[in-house]
Design a protein around this motif. Structure first.
Motif, PDB file in Angstrom:
ATOM      1  N   LEU A 128       0.864  -1.178   0.000  1.00 55.92           N
ATOM      2  CA  LEU A 128       0.000   0.000   0.000  1.00 55.92           C
ATOM      3  C   LEU A 128       0.900   1.226   0.000  1.00 55.92           C
ATOM      4  O   LEU A 128       1.853   1.315   0.773  1.00 55.92           O
ATOM      5  CB  LEU A 128      -0.908   0.019   1.235  1.00 55.92           C
ATOM      6  CG  LEU A 128      -1.849   1.219   1.371  1.00 55.92           C
ATOM      7  CD1 LEU A 128      -2.902   1.202   0.264  1.00 55.92           C
ATOM      8  CD2 LEU A 128      -2.506   1.241   2.746  1.00 55.92           C
ATOM      9  N   SER A 129       0.598   2.180  -0.879  1.00 55.56           N
ATOM     10  CA  SER A 129       1.390   3.396  -0.987  1.00 55.56           C
ATOM     11  C   SER A 129       0.597   4.588  -0.446  1.00 55.56           C
ATOM     12  O   SER A 129      -0.546   4.801  -0.832  1.00 55.56           O
ATOM     13  CB  SER A 129       1.774   3.648  -2.453  1.00 55.56           C
ATOM     14  OG  SER A 129       2.579   4.808  -2.572  1.00 55.56           O
ATOM     15  N   LEU A 130       1.223   5.356   0.458  1.00 58.65           N
ATOM     16  CA  LEU A 130       0.609   6.543   1.038  1.00 58.65           C
ATOM     17  C   LEU A 130       1.313   7.779   0.492  1.00 58.65           C
ATOM     18  O   LEU A 130       2.509   7.980   0.741  1.00 58.65           O
ATOM     19  CB  LEU A 130       0.714   6.508   2.566  1.00 58.65           C
ATOM     20  CG  LEU A 130       0.096   5.297   3.279  1.00 58.65           C
ATOM     21  CD1 LEU A 130       0.347   5.387   4.786  1.00 58.65           C
ATOM     22  CD2 LEU A 130      -1.392   5.186   2.985  1.00 58.65           C
ATOM     23  N   ASP A 131       0.595   8.600  -0.261  1.00 53.55           N
ATOM     24  CA  ASP A 131       1.130   9.840  -0.818  1.00 53.55           C
ATOM     25  C   ASP A 131       0.955  10.934   0.229  1.00 53.55           C
ATOM     26  O   ASP A 131      -0.170  11.340   0.539  1.00 53.55           O
ATOM     27  CB  ASP A 131       0.397  10.192  -2.109  1.00 53.55           C
ATOM     28  CG  ASP A 131       0.939  11.446  -2.776  1.00 53.55           C
ATOM     29  OD1 ASP A 131       1.880  12.071  -2.228  1.00 53.55           O
ATOM     30  OD2 ASP A 131       0.417  11.832  -3.841  1.00 53.55           O
ATOM     31  N   LEU A 132       2.069  11.436   0.754  1.00 57.97           N
ATOM     32  CA  LEU A 132       2.019  12.445   1.809  1.00 57.97           C
ATOM     33  C   LEU A 132       2.239  13.854   1.274  1.00 57.97           C
ATOM     34  O   LEU A 132       2.164  14.812   2.038  1.00 57.97           O
ATOM     35  CB  LEU A 132       3.067  12.128   2.880  1.00 57.97           C
ATOM     36  CG  LEU A 132       3.042  10.711   3.448  1.00 57.97           C
ATOM     37  CD1 LEU A 132       4.145  10.540   4.483  1.00 57.97           C
ATOM     38  CD2 LEU A 132       1.687  10.376   4.032  1.00 57.97           C
ATOM     39  N   GLY A 133       2.482  13.963  -0.022  1.00 53.50           N
ATOM     40  CA  GLY A 133       2.809  15.252  -0.615  1.00 53.50           C
ATOM     41  C   GLY A 133       4.307  15.504  -0.523  1.00 53.50           C
ATOM     42  O   GLY A 133       4.819  15.907   0.521  1.00 53.50           O
ATOM     43  N   GLY A 134       5.018  15.236  -1.613  1.00 56.19           N
ATOM     44  CA  GLY A 134       6.474  15.389  -1.622  1.00 56.19           C
ATOM     45  C   GLY A 134       7.218  14.193  -1.061  1.00 56.19           C
ATOM     46  O   GLY A 134       8.404  14.024  -1.327  1.00 56.19           O
ATOM     47  N   LEU A 135       6.557  13.387  -0.285  1.00 56.97           N
ATOM     48  CA  LEU A 135       7.122  12.150   0.258  1.00 56.97           C
ATOM     49  C   LEU A 135       6.109  11.028   0.105  1.00 56.97           C
ATOM     50  O   LEU A 135       4.890  11.268   0.172  1.00 56.97           O
ATOM     51  CB  LEU A 135       7.480  12.295   1.744  1.00 56.97           C
ATOM     52  CG  LEU A 135       8.705  13.124   2.120  1.00 56.97           C
ATOM     53  CD1 LEU A 135       8.838  13.187   3.638  1.00 56.97           C
ATOM     54  CD2 LEU A 135       9.974  12.584   1.489  1.00 56.97           C
ATOM     55  N   THR A 136       6.622   9.832  -0.094  1.00 59.52           N
ATOM     56  CA  THR A 136       5.781   8.642  -0.217  1.00 59.52           C
ATOM     57  C   THR A 136       6.213   7.638   0.838  1.00 59.52           C
ATOM     58  O   THR A 136       7.405   7.450   1.072  1.00 59.52           O
ATOM     59  CB  THR A 136       5.955   7.998  -1.611  1.00 59.52           C
ATOM     60  OG1 THR A 136       5.769   9.002  -2.616  1.00 59.52           O
ATOM     61  CG2 THR A 136       4.943   6.878  -1.812  1.00 59.52           C
ATOM     62  N   LEU A 137       5.234   7.009   1.459  1.00 54.79           N
ATOM     63  CA  LEU A 137       5.526   5.891   2.348  1.00 54.79           C
ATOM     64  C   LEU A 137       4.887   4.649   1.757  1.00 54.79           C
ATOM     65  O   LEU A 137       3.664   4.544   1.697  1.00 54.79           O
ATOM     66  CB  LEU A 137       5.001   6.136   3.763  1.00 54.79           C
ATOM     67  CG  LEU A 137       5.248   4.991   4.762  1.00 54.79           C
ATOM     68  CD1 LEU A 137       6.748   4.753   4.959  1.00 54.79           C
ATOM     69  CD2 LEU A 137       4.581   5.273   6.100  1.00 54.79           C
ATOM     70  N   GLU A 138       5.740   3.733   1.270  1.00 55.84           N
ATOM     71  CA  GLU A 138       5.258   2.471   0.723  1.00 55.84           C
ATOM     72  C   GLU A 138       5.287   1.413   1.821  1.00 55.84           C
ATOM     73  O   GLU A 138       6.342   1.171   2.414  1.00 55.84           O
ATOM     74  CB  GLU A 138       6.136   2.017  -0.442  1.00 55.84           C
ATOM     75  CG  GLU A 138       6.157   2.966  -1.628  1.00 55.84           C
ATOM     76  CD  GLU A 138       7.115   2.500  -2.710  1.00 55.84           C
ATOM     77  OE1 GLU A 138       7.680   1.380  -2.571  1.00 55.84           O
ATOM     78  OE2 GLU A 138       7.311   3.246  -3.681  1.00 55.84           O
ATOM     79  N   LEU A 139       4.150   0.787   2.059  1.00 56.49           N
ATOM     80  CA  LEU A 139       4.049  -0.250   3.076  1.00 56.49           C
ATOM     81  C   LEU A 139       4.111  -1.609   2.405  1.00 56.49           C
ATOM     82  O   LEU A 139       3.363  -1.880   1.461  1.00 56.49           O
ATOM     83  CB  LEU A 139       2.748  -0.098   3.865  1.00 56.49           C
ATOM     84  CG  LEU A 139       2.522   1.272   4.507  1.00 56.49           C
ATOM     85  CD1 LEU A 139       1.165   1.308   5.203  1.00 56.49           C
ATOM     86  CD2 LEU A 139       3.642   1.617   5.475  1.00 56.49           C
ATOM     87  N   HIS A 140       4.997  -2.470   2.890  1.00 53.58           N
ATOM     88  CA  HIS A 140       5.195  -3.791   2.304  1.00 53.58           C
ATOM     89  C   HIS A 140       5.057  -4.852   3.389  1.00 53.58           C
ATOM     90  O   HIS A 140       5.757  -4.787   4.418  1.00 53.58           O
ATOM     91  CB  HIS A 140       6.578  -3.900   1.655  1.00 53.58           C
ATOM     92  CG  HIS A 140       6.791  -2.967   0.500  1.00 53.58           C
ATOM     93  ND1 HIS A 140       6.614  -3.367  -0.814  1.00 53.58           N
ATOM     94  CD2 HIS A 140       7.153  -1.661   0.461  1.00 53.58           C
ATOM     95  CE1 HIS A 140       6.864  -2.336  -1.614  1.00 53.58           C
ATOM     96  NE2 HIS A 140       7.203  -1.291  -0.866  1.00 53.58           N
ATOM     97  N   HIS A 141       4.182  -5.818   3.151  1.00 58.25           N
ATOM     98  CA  HIS A 141       4.040  -6.926   4.081  1.00 58.25           C
ATOM     99  C   HIS A 141       5.356  -7.689   4.150  1.00 58.25           C
ATOM    100  O   HIS A 141       5.950  -8.022   3.118  1.00 58.25           O
ATOM    101  CB  HIS A 141       2.918  -7.847   3.598  1.00 58.25           C
ATOM    102  CG  HIS A 141       2.557  -8.926   4.566  1.00 58.25           C
ATOM    103  ND1 HIS A 141       2.053 -10.137   4.163  1.00 58.25           N
ATOM    104  CD2 HIS A 141       2.629  -8.982   5.930  1.00 58.25           C
ATOM    105  CE1 HIS A 141       1.809 -10.888   5.222  1.00 58.25           C
ATOM    106  NE2 HIS A 141       2.155 -10.225   6.307  1.00 58.25           N
ATOM    107  N   CYS A 142       5.824  -7.966   5.362  1.00 59.32           N
ATOM    108  CA  CYS A 142       7.085  -8.676   5.552  1.00 59.32           C
ATOM    109  C   CYS A 142       6.931  -9.644   6.720  1.00 59.32           C
ATOM    110  O   CYS A 142       7.509  -9.446   7.798  1.00 59.32           O
ATOM    111  CB  CYS A 142       8.214  -7.675   5.812  1.00 59.32           C
ATOM    112  SG  CYS A 142       9.862  -8.421   5.891  1.00 59.32           S
ATOM    113  N   PRO A 143       6.141 -10.702   6.542  1.00 58.17           N
ATOM    114  CA  PRO A 143       5.924 -11.638   7.650  1.00 58.17           C
ATOM    115  C   PRO A 143       7.218 -12.333   8.041  1.00 58.17           C
ATOM    116  O   PRO A 143       8.020 -12.702   7.202  1.00 58.17           O
ATOM    117  CB  PRO A 143       4.909 -12.627   7.068  1.00 58.17           C
ATOM    118  CG  PRO A 143       5.087 -12.543   5.577  1.00 58.17           C
ATOM    119  CD  PRO A 143       5.472 -11.121   5.305  1.00 58.17           C
ATOM    120  N   GLY A 144       7.407 -12.460   9.350  1.00 61.31           N
ATOM    121  CA  GLY A 144       8.626 -13.095   9.846  1.00 61.31           C
ATOM    122  C   GLY A 144       8.636 -13.035  11.352  1.00 61.31           C
ATOM    123  O   GLY A 144       8.380 -14.022  12.031  1.00 61.31           O
TER     124      GLY A 144
END
Length: 256
Positions: A128-144
């Motif tokens: 899931l990608s969150l556009d914050l305006g000038g910055l992006t936070l991409e969330l990636h599932h990483c089970p472990g």
């Protein structure tokens, strides 16, 4: 003891020192929106993060549902929040998370009675990608570390928020069956030449070292190579290493 500092432009790191370990939350400030990455254990621990948000609308992101990452959310205020997490995290909030809180309230009521669990209301399966305006936070599932664990990638800063998927001197392995996928995911991040910083929720937060050390340790657990433990390993991590070995041995026994 707590410490709040600007790690780089528009990224604030908030550290809380407990008797056993240091845990980190973060605030990512875009031009239009912000993100609170994890809310620690208690409402009073999360409350100082509000001052960093500069009045911007914001998301709350849970790296996973464990108590030291997602139980302080009520300290951010009473307004309805956009709380983002993996779909498995939402399931946990209907299952093991409230049971864990009940156990802790029974054991230490004076410490945990103010906790009000706030489950995620925005979930995703893979990315899931969150556009914050000038910055992006991409969330990636990483089970472990847990089945609901995720990492957050800020491409404009070359920075990976690792949650508990990355940890020094070593991570906690709860389920050996998740180890191969966990190792593959972190190895892929290790190969990303745009990645300059990996910031775990526990352990070293300089450069890529925490990512490299976590991969080396997980490879050793998987039997690929040797790993030299630090000579001075604190009690929590000494016990964790022994539990990790038992978890991996139990997992191998199930497949024999």
């Amino acid at each position: 003891m707590t410490r709040l500092q600007e790690f780089c432009a528009n990224l604030w790191i908030y550290e809380l020192e407990t008797p056993s370990f240091v845990v980190r939350a973060a605030v990512v400030l875009g031009e239009e929106r912000a993100v609170v990455w994890d809310t620690l254990s208690l409402p009073e621990e999360a409350a100082p993060l509000v001052d960093v948000l500069d009045g911007k609308p914001y998301y709350v992101v849970y790296s996973h549902g464990d108590y030291d990452h997602a139980w302080g959310t009520a300290g951010l205020g009473e307004k309805r929040l956009a709380v983002v997490a993996h779909a498995e995290c939402l399931r946990r909030f209907g299952d093991d998370v409230p049971r864990a809180l009940q156990r802790m309230q029974m054991a230490e009521p004076s410490q945990w009675d103010n906790v009000r669990l706030i489950p995620p209301n925005i979930t995703f399966a893979s990315c899931l990608s969150l556009d914050l305006g000038g910055l992006t936070l991409e969330l990636h599932h990483c089970p472990g570390h847990t089945a609901d664990s995720l990492v957050g990638w800020i491409p404009e800063r070359g920075l990976l928020l690792g949650g508990d998927a990355i940890e020094t001197p070593l991570p906690v392995v709860n389920d050996a069956q998740l180890l191969p996928g966990w190792l593959d995911a972190l190895t892929a991040w290790q190969a990303n030449d745009r990645l300059d910083y990996a910031i775990p929720s526990h352990g070293s937060a300089t450069g890529r070292e925490s990512l490299d050390q976590t991969v080396a340790y997980l490879r050793a657990l998987a039997g690929d190579r040797q790993f030299m433990l630090p000579r001075k390993l604190e009690g929590f991590y000494r016990e964790t290493h022994q539990k990790n070995l038992l978890a991996v041995d139990s997992g191998r026994a199930l497949h024999e």
